[in-house]
Design an enzyme around this catalytic site. Structure first.
Site, short mmCIF file in Angstrom:
data_model
loop_
_atom_site.label_atom_id
_atom_site.label_comp_id
_atom_site.label_asym_id
_atom_site.label_seq_id
_atom_site.Cartn_x
_atom_site.Cartn_y
_atom_site.Cartn_z
N ASP A 483 -1.58 -26.90 29.01
CA ASP A 483 -0.75 -27.93 28.38
C ASP A 483 0.55 -27.38 27.84
OD1 ASP A 483 -2.20 -30.37 28.47
OD2 ASP A 483 -3.63 -29.52 27.06
C1 BGC Z 1 -2.19 -27.07 22.05
C2 BGC Z 1 -2.92 -27.10 23.33
C3 BGC Z 1 -3.24 -28.52 23.67
C4 BGC Z 1 -1.97 -29.34 23.69
C5 BGC Z 1 -2.14 -30.78 24.09
C6 BGC Z 1 -1.03 -27.99 22.13
O1 BGC Z 1 -0.41 -28.04 20.89
O2 BGC Z 1 -1.77 -25.77 21.79
O3 BGC Z 1 -4.06 -26.32 23.27
O4 BGC Z 1 -3.89 -28.55 24.88
O5 BGC Z 1 -1.37 -29.28 22.46
O6 BGC Z 1 -2.83 -31.52 23.16
C1 NOJ Z 2 -6.84 -27.59 25.29
C2 NOJ Z 2 -6.88 -28.86 26.05
O1 NOJ Z 2 -7.88 -29.69 25.50
C3 NOJ Z 2 -7.16 -28.62 27.51
O2 NOJ Z 2 -7.12 -29.82 28.21
C4 NOJ Z 2 -6.17 -27.65 28.05
O3 NOJ Z 2 -6.47 -27.41 29.39
C5 NOJ Z 2 -6.15 -26.36 27.25
N1 NOJ Z 2 -5.92 -26.66 25.88
C6 NOJ Z 2 -5.11 -25.37 27.74
O4 NOJ Z 2 -3.85 -25.77 27.39
#
Ligand code: BGC
Ligand code: NOJ
Length: 811
Positions: A483
């Protein structure tokens, strides 16, 4: 250093001192009512949706952390203590917290009183039950008081913590007998209330927080408790709470139990009131009377245990490694249930206010859950796919209560839809239920748009093909699995979301990871269509898989490892040519899992690079070197200080990808070494470094570039749970559901020895004994089923509900 120990016979983790390095929590509830409960009885509960129907208030980021919960105070001659130690934190004579499967038990004592608090959410009921059993272990009669305490949330948890100008005026309660009712907003648009009752006459009560605590006190020093006198307060606005006061006298050796029930009740619209402004309490009375005696509570606890014993018997391992057994048989599967239930919505790190259910998260959670309760997996698949859009893209998240896609976050994460194929394939392989493909499922929940689930899969597959970039690799969109790799979102404004900010689609930024995922899932997709009578579509899919493989080999290989991506300017990411972020874990795991470069040695080279550059004593970091400054063209990843989260953290979720990839090339020693590094039972000994619960996975462990290397964060709600179980059960131990049966293909360390897996599969139980006389890491020489040799390594579907003896010899 340890703060407790596993009790495998009781399937519990026993915490032996309350001041754990972080609150160590448990999840209660398996259906609609859920609670989080820490080792000091902190936490909160909700019905169905942690944001919209929250029963009790919880303050995030509080000081001290984990303040607020369901508290039982004992005032014994002026000494005030809690069985969970907090909030009074009085020095106890003994303390123990046993977190079990769906329950937690606190056993503590002080000055000749022993209190056992058994907390659980019963199967089939929308409530928490807390039984407090108090025993006089002293030689003289004890005369003391018990005060209960919960603080109600005004239902919508987000509004509750922000909208004070309204909220300080709307709190309403009622009391009737020993039951306290929280009915804020019931007079208007809600038809539900909370009840907090106890199965004994009470000597006083409080329903107004300030009256109970005193405005200048915390939970550790409630005025009512310390003065030994309930105020009989009735909340009117401000903060409604529930507290019972009960005087107890116990002769030496005598014990008494009090059963407290905190529940959620609904009334039909036309039966809301008993009389003007007096709520209809019929559902509450029914609920309270179901848990009014010890015999009822014992029976409910037995049901809970039988429920879990039944579920866990679907996959049971006996190996020489006790830590592995306990993770596989108990805790990893338990966590998979919790991630299935919660997705990423409610934990001590996820407030339960944002996020809701993740499309890709929930789709992946199925991998570790589908063998437990396939029927619920089926429903979830249909729910997820109903949030998909007609062009195959997907809402990234949806609210569990409404099951509607979350508009704030929207779509544009170009890996999302492929995970649906992954989840559906896993479901069919587990169950053989092909009928799911014919279910009619709408797009964006608009009934009139319904098409078959099979068609949803096609749109998912085509969404990738319709969004290819200059190298014929998939466009990444706002992000892929990572993400935080935001190649099309250039954010310069503090506070804005890295994923949703002025999103432009360069039409250039491509993801080698999505390419690997596409190639990995393509064959199952083709097989699903072939068996559904669409041979042409199956052929087309395999052709596209070959094209994608070629694209990876041509423009996705960097010499020693797979590239990660191309950015919006067509520049490489995850290449030796880069100054930072030369190597990323995700494409190495997925491309090898997909079989790319396995026959030419590229796969081995990629995995060797992972070991050389990314491996640490606590697990494999996500990228190397970590980014040391913010890069506009990369987004959130470079916003994290080096070593944390997606920037060089040990992001546990994709460690199993590497472990599985190792099994693909037959390196069982390596696969297991990767598996055990992040596995909680093996890190229990370093709890003071690791800090989060030693019985569940955390999302992230700080990487070697971080000051606190080895420290975990975001425990419980992580795709790591499902992926770790998928890895260990299907690839390391190698008991793998396929469309036609159960494939047996272990990949284990040479010195692992023999093991037995009892696996329930499509109604029958296979007792699979694996021998490895010549210490091989992979390869099956022979298999017998009930004494008869099996050709190949796939056990047929017996489908007879019987037990079958399987003997496997590796070699
Ligand atoms: C977090 C990620 C997460 C993303 C989307 C980010 O702030 O670091 O782990 O997947 O937000 O919600
Ligand atoms: C947490 C999110 O819930 C997941 O969907 C994502 O793949 C990982 N972070 C990596 O960014």
């Amino acid at each position: 250093m340890k703060f407790g120990h596993f009790d495998d016979a009781r399937k519990e983790y026993v915490i032996t001192r309350p001041d754990t390095p972080y609150p160590w929590i448990n999840y209660l509830g398996n259906e609609d009512f859920f609670s989080l409960i820490s080792n000091t009885s902190g936490g909160y509960c909700f019905y169905k949706d942690a944001r919209m129907l929250r029963l009790t208030r919880y303050r995030y980021n509080n000081v001290p952390t984990d303040a607020g919960g369901r508290y039982f105070y004992i005032n014994d001659g002026g000494t005030v203590w809690n069985p969970g130690w907090a909030p009074a934190k009085t020095q106890l004579d003994f303390y123990e917290c046993r977190h079990g499967l769906g329950y937690s038990i606190f056993n503590a004592g002080k000055d000749g009183l022993q209190a056992i608090q058994t907390s659980f959410v019963p199967i089939g009921a929308n409530c928490e039950v807390h039984r407090l059993t108090i025993k006089n272990t002293a030689v003289a009669t004890k005369d003391f008081q018990v005060f209960s305490f919960v603080e109600f949330c005004l239902w919508n948890a987000y509004d509750d913590m922000t909208n004070f100008q309204r909220n300080f005026n709307i709190g309403e309660v009622e009391i009737s007998g020993s039951a306290i009712y929280h009915k804020s907003e019931y007079r208007e648009r809600r038809n539900h209330y909370a009840v907090f009752g106890v199965n004994a006459p009470i000597d006083g009560f409080d329903m107004d927080r300030e009256s109970f605590l005193g405005l200048y006190n915390g939970f550790d020093r409630p005025d009512a408790v310390f003065s030994g006198k309930a105020r009989n307060s009735v909340a009117s606005g401000w903060a409604p709470v529930g507290s019972h006061c009960i005087h107890v006298t116990l002769a030496p050796g005598e014990e008494k139990s009090l059963i407290f029930v905190l529940g959620y009740c609904e009334n039909p619209e036309d039966q809301k009131w008993e009389s003007p402004n007096v709520i209809n309490k019929a559902p509450a009375q029914k609920l309270l009377s179901a848990f009014a005696t010890d015999a009822q509570v014992d029976a409910a606890l037995d049901r809970l245990q039988a429920y879990w014993d039944g579920l866990l018997s679907n996959y049971h391992l006996e190996s020489k490694d006790e830590k592995l057994n306990r993770m596989v048989n108990i805790w990893n599967q338990y966590q998979c249930m919790v991630t299935f239930n919660m997705s990423r919505s409610a934990s001590y790190f996820e407030s339960g206010i944002g996020r809701g259910m993740g499309f890709r998260d929930s789709a992946q959670d199925l991998l570790g859950f589908v063998h437990l309760i396939p029927s619920r997996a089926r429903t979830r698949i249909l729910d997820i796919s109903a949030t998909q859009m007609a062009d195959g893209s997907a809402y990234h998240q949806y609210q569990p209560l409404t099951k509607r896609g979350n508009l704030e976050v929207g779509s544009g994460f170009n890996d999302d839809s492929l995970w649906l194929i992954f989840g559906v394939a896993a479901y069919i392989k587990e169950t053989g239920d092909w009928s799911i493909l014919q279910e009619q499922v709408p797009f964006e929940n608009v009934e009139a748009t319904a098409v078959s689930l099979l068609e949803h899969l096609k749109r998912s597959f085509d969404h990738v093909l319709n969004h290819l970039g200059p190298h014929k690799l998939p466009l990444i969109g706002r992000a892929d699995w990572n993400d935080c790799l935001n190649l099309n979102c250039f954010s310069e404004t503090p506070g804005e979301s890295f994923q949703t900010c002025a999103n432009f689609e360069s039409g250039i930024a491509e993801s080698v990871f999505i390419a690997g995922l596409f190639v990995a899932i393509g064959p199952a997709y083709a097989e699903i269509f072939r068996r559904s009578g669409f041979a042409e579509e199956a052929k087309r899919a395999l052709r596209e898989v070959r094209n994608m493989t070629a694209a990876i080999l041509k423009d996705g290989w960097d010499g020693e490892w797979f590239l990660r991506a191309y950015d919006a300017f067509g520049d490489k990411i995850g290449s030796r040519e880069c100054g930072e972020g030369k190597l990323f874990i995700e494409p190495q795991g997925f491309c090898v899992m997909a079989g790319v470069g396995v026959d030419t040695g590229l796969a081995e080279s990629a995995l060797d690079s992972v070991h050389k550059y990314l491996d640490t004593q606590y697990g494999i970091v996500l990228n190397w070197p970590s980014y040391t400054s913010y890069q506009l063209n990369l987004g959130e990843i470079s916003s994290y200080p080096p070593g944390y989260k997606e920037n060089g953290g040990i992001f546990c979720h994709n460690n199993p990808w590497i472990s599985i990839a190792e099994t693909v090339i037959g390196r069982g020693d390596q696969a297991f070494s990767v598996y055990r590094k992040t596995c909680p039972a093996y890190t229990e000994e370093i709890s003071e470094i690791h800090r989060t619960e030693p019985y569940v996975y955390a999302q992230m462990i700080a990487g070697c570039d971080a000051t606190r290397h080895g420290e975990a964060k975001n425990s419980w709600l992580t795709g790591t749970a499902a992926w770790s179980f998928y890895n260990v059960s299907q690839f390391i131990l190698g008991i793998r559901p396929q469309f036609d049966g159960l494939e047996i293909d272990p990949c284990i360390p040479a010195a692992f020895g023999s093991f037995t897996v009892e696996r329930r599969f499509r109604g029958s139980t296979y007792v699979i004994e694996v021998e490895n006389p010549s210490g091989r890491q992979k390869g099956v020489r022979s298999i017998t089923l009930d004494g008869t040799p099996v050709a190949g390594n796939i056990l047929p579907v017996c489908g007879d509900g019987q037990r079958h003896a399987v003997h496997v010899c590796m070699g």
